[in-house]
Scaffold this motif. Structure first.
Motif, PDB file in Angstrom:
ATOM      1  N   VAL A   2      -0.979  -4.341  -1.354  1.00 57.84           N
ATOM      2  CA  VAL A   2      -0.189  -5.010  -2.395  1.00 57.84           C
ATOM      3  C   VAL A   2      -1.094  -5.295  -3.571  1.00 57.84           C
ATOM      4  O   VAL A   2      -2.179  -5.792  -3.427  1.00 57.84           O
ATOM      5  N   LEU A  59       7.246   2.914  -5.237  1.00 54.98           N
ATOM      6  CA  LEU A  59       6.033   2.178  -4.885  1.00 54.98           C
ATOM      7  C   LEU A  59       6.333   0.940  -4.051  1.00 54.98           C
ATOM      8  O   LEU A  59       5.427   0.219  -3.664  1.00 54.98           O
ATOM      9  N   GLN A  60       7.600   0.699  -3.800  1.00 60.17           N
ATOM     10  CA  GLN A  60       8.070  -0.445  -3.029  1.00 60.17           C
ATOM     11  C   GLN A  60       7.507  -1.758  -3.572  1.00 60.17           C
ATOM     12  O   GLN A  60       6.795  -2.483  -2.884  1.00 60.17           O
ATOM     13  N   PRO A  61       7.845  -2.069  -4.818  1.00 60.71           N
ATOM     14  CA  PRO A  61       7.287  -3.272  -5.431  1.00 60.71           C
ATOM     15  C   PRO A  61       7.877  -4.556  -4.862  1.00 60.71           C
ATOM     16  O   PRO A  61       8.961  -4.558  -4.289  1.00 60.71           O
ATOM     17  N   GLY A  80      13.511  -0.727  -0.015  1.00 62.06           N
ATOM     18  CA  GLY A  80      12.557  -1.766  -0.389  1.00 62.06           C
ATOM     19  C   GLY A  80      12.344  -2.834   0.658  1.00 62.06           C
ATOM     20  O   GLY A  80      11.368  -3.567   0.590  1.00 62.06           O
ATOM     21  N   PRO A 103       9.338  -0.533   4.988  1.00 59.32           N
ATOM     22  CA  PRO A 103       8.264   0.268   4.383  1.00 59.32           C
ATOM     23  C   PRO A 103       8.475   1.769   4.574  1.00 59.32           C
ATOM     24  O   PRO A 103       9.040   2.206   5.576  1.00 59.32           O
ATOM     25  N   ARG A 107       3.720  -8.879   3.657  1.00 59.65           N
ATOM     26  CA  ARG A 107       3.184  -7.523   3.548  1.00 59.65           C
ATOM     27  C   ARG A 107       1.690  -7.472   3.844  1.00 59.65           C
ATOM     28  O   ARG A 107       1.211  -6.545   4.466  1.00 59.65           O
ATOM     29  N   TRP A 109       2.925  -1.921   5.555  1.00 64.53           N
ATOM     30  CA  TRP A 109       3.201  -1.845   4.122  1.00 64.53           C
ATOM     31  C   TRP A 109       1.933  -1.356   3.429  1.00 64.53           C
ATOM     32  O   TRP A 109       0.843  -1.587   3.905  1.00 64.53           O
ATOM     33  N   SER A 151      -3.829   1.520 -10.265  1.00 64.63           N
ATOM     34  CA  SER A 151      -2.917   1.887  -9.177  1.00 64.63           C
ATOM     35  C   SER A 151      -3.141   3.321  -8.728  1.00 64.63           C
ATOM     36  O   SER A 151      -3.179   3.610  -7.532  1.00 64.63           O
ATOM     37  N   ARG A 176       5.536   8.282   2.669  1.00 62.04           N
ATOM     38  CA  ARG A 176       4.418   7.466   2.185  1.00 62.04           C
ATOM     39  C   ARG A 176       3.269   8.345   1.695  1.00 62.04           C
ATOM     40  O   ARG A 176       2.663   8.068   0.658  1.00 62.04           O
ATOM     41  N   SER A 215       1.627  -1.086  -3.445  1.00 64.31           N
ATOM     42  CA  SER A 215       2.810  -1.823  -3.898  1.00 64.31           C
ATOM     43  C   SER A 215       2.360  -2.750  -5.010  1.00 64.31           C
ATOM     44  O   SER A 215       1.243  -3.247  -4.995  1.00 64.31           O
TER      45      SER A 215
END
Length: 159
Positions: free
Chosen positions: A159, A126-128, A39, A42, A149, A156, A99, A48, A106
């Motif tokens: 967002v 989703l790397q929140p 997290g 990225p 980000r 990244w 999404s 990805r 993210s």
């Protein structure tokens, strides 16, 4: 006749939903397995792409199985055009449709959501930007992380 259809369709839909969620969990687990930084760094390359394509497709399929058919009118803004994407009103699971349609950006989420079984793994992939409700500096830290980000020039996800 409608009752009979419901008796047949409901269990079929539940089985399909469970299968799709299980596959999504597997995809998320593979994509984040052995990734350094958990997290804070990225996801890049195949990891990805795997999240963006596979999870996006699985989420769209999930909503189709649940009976939702979504059409996009217009052009979805790219990462370079809009590094920060806002979906509102954040009151239901419909944000997940947005999404999926935008390539799994993210998201900003409660930190507690990351510890939820199965869905926590999918959410982590989703790397929140996680928000802690107990931390008094959480709001400031969240704004700082979103800004970092957004200004990362594509390192990244959106967002």
């Amino acid at each position: 006749q409608t009752v009979l259809q419901g008796i047949v369709l409901l269990p079929l839909r539940v089985i399909c939903i469970a299968f799709i969620v299980l596959v999504a969990w597997l995809v998320a687990s593979i994509a984040t397995c052995c990734h350094p930084g958990r997290g804070s760094v990225p996801l890049k390359g195949w990891r990805r792409r795997m999240i963006q394509t596979a999870l996006s497709s699985l989420t769209r399929t999930l909503f189709f199985v649940m009976g939702f058919q979504v059409k996009v009118k217009g052009k979805i803004a790219s990462l370079s055009e809009a590094p920060i994407f806002v979906a509102a009103p954040h009151s239901s699971f419909f944000d997940a449709i947005v999404s999926a349609l935008t390539g799994m950006p993210s998201i900003v989420s409660r930190a507690e959501n990351l510890s939820t079984p199965v869905f926590g793994t999918i959410l982590s992939s989703l790397q929140p930007v996680s928000v802690s409700r107990q931390d008094p500096d959480s709001r400031k830290n969240t704004v700082t992380e979103i800004t970092k980000r957004a200004l990362s020039q594509g390192q990244w996800p959106q967002v």
